[in-house]
Write an enzyme that holds these catalytic residues in place. Structure first.
Site, PDB file in Angstrom:
ATOM      1  N   HIS A   1      -2.374 -98.938 -18.435  1.00  0.00           N
ATOM      2  CA  HIS A   1      -1.369 -98.413 -18.732  1.00  0.00           C
ATOM      3  C   HIS A   1      -0.308 -98.536 -17.558  1.00  0.00           C
ATOM      4  O   HIS A   1       0.803 -98.789 -17.781  1.00  0.00           O
ATOM      5  CB  HIS A   1      -1.325 -96.943 -19.164  1.00  0.00           C
ATOM      6  CG  HIS A   1      -0.194 -96.100 -19.278  1.00  0.00           C
ATOM      7  ND1 HIS A   1       0.157 -95.544 -20.391  1.00  0.00           N
ATOM      8  CD2 HIS A   1       0.564 -95.712 -18.357  1.00  0.00           C
ATOM      9  CE1 HIS A   1       1.198 -94.846 -20.489  1.00  0.00           C
ATOM     10  NE2 HIS A   1       1.440 -94.884 -18.974  1.00  0.00           N
ATOM     11  N   GLU A   2      -0.964 -98.132 -16.605  1.00  0.00           N
ATOM     12  CA  GLU A   2      -0.085 -98.436 -15.237  1.00  0.00           C
ATOM     13  C   GLU A   2       0.223 -99.772 -14.895  1.00  0.00           C
ATOM     14  O   GLU A   2       1.454-100.134 -14.319  1.00  0.00           O
ATOM     15  CB  GLU A   2      -0.626 -97.545 -14.035  1.00  0.00           C
ATOM     16  CG  GLU A   2      -1.030 -95.910 -14.269  1.00  0.00           C
ATOM     17  CD  GLU A   2       0.322 -95.418 -14.491  1.00  0.00           C
ATOM     18  OE1 GLU A   2       1.416 -95.796 -13.961  1.00  0.00           O
ATOM     19  OE2 GLU A   2       0.482 -94.191 -15.230  1.00  0.00           O
TER      20      GLU A   2
ATOM     21  N   HIS B   1       3.324-100.919 -16.874  1.00  0.00           N
ATOM     22  CA  HIS B   1       4.326-100.585 -16.119  1.00  0.00           C
ATOM     23  C   HIS B   1       4.813-101.488 -14.980  1.00  0.00           C
ATOM     24  O   HIS B   1       5.693-102.006 -15.028  1.00  0.00           O
ATOM     25  CB  HIS B   1       4.379 -99.085 -15.603  1.00  0.00           C
ATOM     26  CG  HIS B   1       4.294 -97.845 -16.438  1.00  0.00           C
ATOM     27  ND1 HIS B   1       5.412 -97.845 -17.579  1.00  0.00           N
ATOM     28  CD2 HIS B   1       3.529 -96.872 -16.852  1.00  0.00           C
ATOM     29  CE1 HIS B   1       5.054 -96.876 -18.361  1.00  0.00           C
ATOM     30  NE2 HIS B   1       4.047 -96.231 -17.755  1.00  0.00           N
TER      31      HIS B   1
END
Length: 203
Positions: free
Chosen positions: A28-29, A32
């Site tokens: 997820h990170e 980003h």
């Protein structure tokens, strides 16, 4: 209830859930960071965040919360919105939840096409479920979550107000308190969407 309670009662479940959470949060990170990097913001790369290495993304306190109370967080990826613009910032915010939905879709496909043992079924269903939860939770439009930043990019005046709130010293504690106060309602929404997704894909 935190993961730590599973360690003695069901160590296999503990390992599966812990590994799925760590890898899903890291992805997820990374999503980003990778999106910001591709859109021209060097900030995540400067902080070493354009990587799938979970160690770079996990937050010690957030990880401890996951173990103890079953709720936590990873380290937010630093970005510079001035390098991204309004819509670039929106896509960077959306990249995290979209990455979790991608993982969930891959798991759903694998559940359909692979010959499964009980262990592989459990692993894939756990990863699928966790990623649906992460996607839905992060899309909730409350401050500090991706959903609020997506909404803030669509409605600039709201985005400015959210940025001002997030800049306040106690914004994190206020948001955490809000989430804990309404965890029943938030959990109900997440479980409803999770059940709908699992029922839709028929696994």
């Amino acid at each position: 209830m935190g993961l730590i309670s599973l360690l003695s009662s069901n160590p296999t479940a503990f390992v599966i859930i812990a590994a799925a959470l760590v890898l899903s949060l890291a992805f997820h990170e990374f999503a980003h960071a990778y999106t910001a990097d591709r859109l021209g913001d060097p900030t995540p790369r400067r902080y070493g965040r354009v990587t799938l290495n979970p160690i770079k993304h996990l937050d010690p306190f957030g990880t401890l919360l996951i173990l103890l109370v079953g709720f936590g967080f990873a380290r937010p990826v630093p970005i510079n919105p001035n390098n991204l613009g309004r819509w670039g910032t929106m896509w960077v915010s959306a990249a995290g939840p979209l990455s979790n939905l991608l993982i969930a879709v891959v798991c759903a496909v694998l559940l359909k096409v692979l010959p499964l043992t009980s262990l592989t079924y459990t692993i894939l269903m756990t990863v699928l479920s966790i990623n649906v939860v992460l996607a839905v939770f992060n899309l909730i439009p409350i401050p500090l979550l991706d959903g609020s930043r997506i909404l803030g990019a669509i409605v600039p005046s709201l985005g400015r107000a959210l940025n001002q709130f997030e800049a306040q010293p106690f914004s994190f504690l206020i948001v955490m308190g809000f989430i804990l106060l309404f965890q029943g309602q938030i959990g109900g929404i997440i479980r409803t969407v999770q059940a709908w997704v699992i029922g839709f894909i028929g696994v």
